[in-house]
Write a protein that holds these residues in place. Structure first.
Motif, PDB file in Angstrom:
ATOM      1  N   TYR A 159       0.693  -1.184  -0.054  1.00  0.00           N
ATOM      2  CA  TYR A 159      -0.135   0.067  -0.116  1.00  0.00           C
ATOM      3  C   TYR A 159       0.895   1.297   0.037  1.00  0.00           C
ATOM      4  CZ  TYR A 159      -3.164  -3.604   1.528  1.00  0.00           C
ATOM      5  OH  TYR A 159      -3.590  -4.916   1.440  1.00  0.00           O
ATOM      6  N   ILE A 176      -0.217   5.217  -1.505  1.00  0.00           N
ATOM      7  CA  ILE A 176      -0.171   6.287  -0.624  1.00  0.00           C
ATOM      8  C   ILE A 176       0.498   7.470  -0.791  1.00  0.00           C
ATOM      9  CG2 ILE A 176       0.284   6.872   2.051  1.00  0.00           C
ATOM     10  CD1 ILE A 176      -0.765   3.987   2.742  1.00  0.00           C
ATOM     11  N   ILE A 201      -6.445   9.559   2.471  1.00  0.00           N
ATOM     12  CA  ILE A 201      -6.021   8.109   2.343  1.00  0.00           C
ATOM     13  C   ILE A 201      -7.435   7.246   2.452  1.00  0.00           C
ATOM     14  CG2 ILE A 201      -4.804   5.987   3.116  1.00  0.00           C
ATOM     15  CD1 ILE A 201      -2.814   7.996   4.226  1.00  0.00           C
TER      16      ILE A 201
END
Length: 299
Positions: free
Chosen positions: A105, A109, A287
């Motif tokens: 991830y 991000i 996010i």
């Protein structure tokens, strides 16, 4: 020299006209003239040559005009920078992540933050266990964590981030590696590898999956990070259960298989409840929205 005097001078220098400067500044011509006279007296130079019809800059005045432009530009930049910091649009974000989040991830991000908050700099600590992240958040050495509940200790706030399905990881040389469907019960006699932490949610998930299949995993080797676990599996030292995000970390010699009804593991965004941090306030919703939008698109 004060900024008021310098501002009056800069406007007169730009317009070469006291009347136009007065209209722009909304200050009387006499006030502007007195301020510039005081500035000239303080500096010991003549900045403006004045006649009844014309105002021109002296050499000293032209130099001061150039310097004033830079000064006021820097003041504007400083004010803008303060505003961006106050709004969480600039500054340093120190973020901790589990191993899976680091591999799976972090790229997205970082990309989202670069696109939406380009003045926020990232400092990333990967492969951090939940207790370590919680300690770092409370100590103020991290602003944001991506970790697996439960949170250890008080004073932290969590926001849902993502749920990951669980996968079986077995050596590529395993007797069942070529089978399309594998049941967890088929591995009851195999050695297992596990995280060495006593507070690992993944270890608890392994126990649950195996106990539901009617056996207790026989752990023979342990590692601190996901990459170490996969290395142990690749070496043929055991099998394990991992979150699906581990697929982002290709490991030669490891085969992943989906496990029916294995459940999921959650990761959350965690941050210190107080004091208020503008960058966290800006980044966390960004996010969360990004992953929520991806989920909607997938469905």
């Amino acid at each position: 020299m004060d900024l008021r005097q310098l501002r009056y001078f800069a406007v007169v220098a730009e317009t070469c006209h006291f009347g136009q400067a007065s209209e722009r500044l909304q200050v009387s011509q006499s006030t502007i003239s007195q301020a510039i006279r005081a500035l000239e007296t303080e500096l010991g130079v003549t900045l403006l040559d004045r006649t009844t019809r014309l105002v021109t800059l002296t050499a000293a005045g032209a130099f001061l005009q150039s310097e004033a432009e830079q000064i006021f530009s820097r003041i504007d930049e400083a004010a803008s920078g303060v505003a961006r910091l106050s709004a969480g649009q600039a500054g340093l974000l120190r973020i901790g992540m589990t191993g899976t989040a680091t591999y799976a991830y972090l790229p997205r991000i970082a990309r989202v933050l670069r696109e939406e908050l380009p003045d926020v700099a990232l400092s990333v600590q990967g492969d951090m266990l939940t207790p370590d992240q919680c300690d770092a958040l409370r100590a103020g050495t991290l602003e944001l964590g991506i970790l697996r509940p439960p949170v250890v200790g008080d004073g932290l706030t969590t926001v849902p981030f993502i749920r990951e399905s669980l996968l079986l990881a077995i050596p590529a040389t395993h007797r069942l590696a070529d089978q399309a469907d594998i049941s967890i019960v088929d591995l009851r006699d195999d050695p297992w590898v596990a995280y060495s932490s006593q507070h690992s949610p993944l270890n608890e998930a392994v126990n649950r999956v195996c106990l539901e299949a009617g056996f207790s995993p026989r752990r023979q080797h342990a590692g601190l990070t996901t990459s170490v676990l996969l290395g142990l599996v690749a070496a043929g030292l055991g099998v394990t259960v991992v979150p699906e995000g581990v697929r982002a970390l290709p490991q030669e010699g490891v085969v992943f298989r989906e496990i029916p009804d294995a459940g999921t593991l959650e990761q959350v965004l965690a941050y210190r409840s107080a004091p208020h941090n503008p960058i966290v306030d800006a980044v966390v919703p960004l996010i969360a929205r990004s992953w929520a939008q991806e989920t909607l698109e997938q469905h």
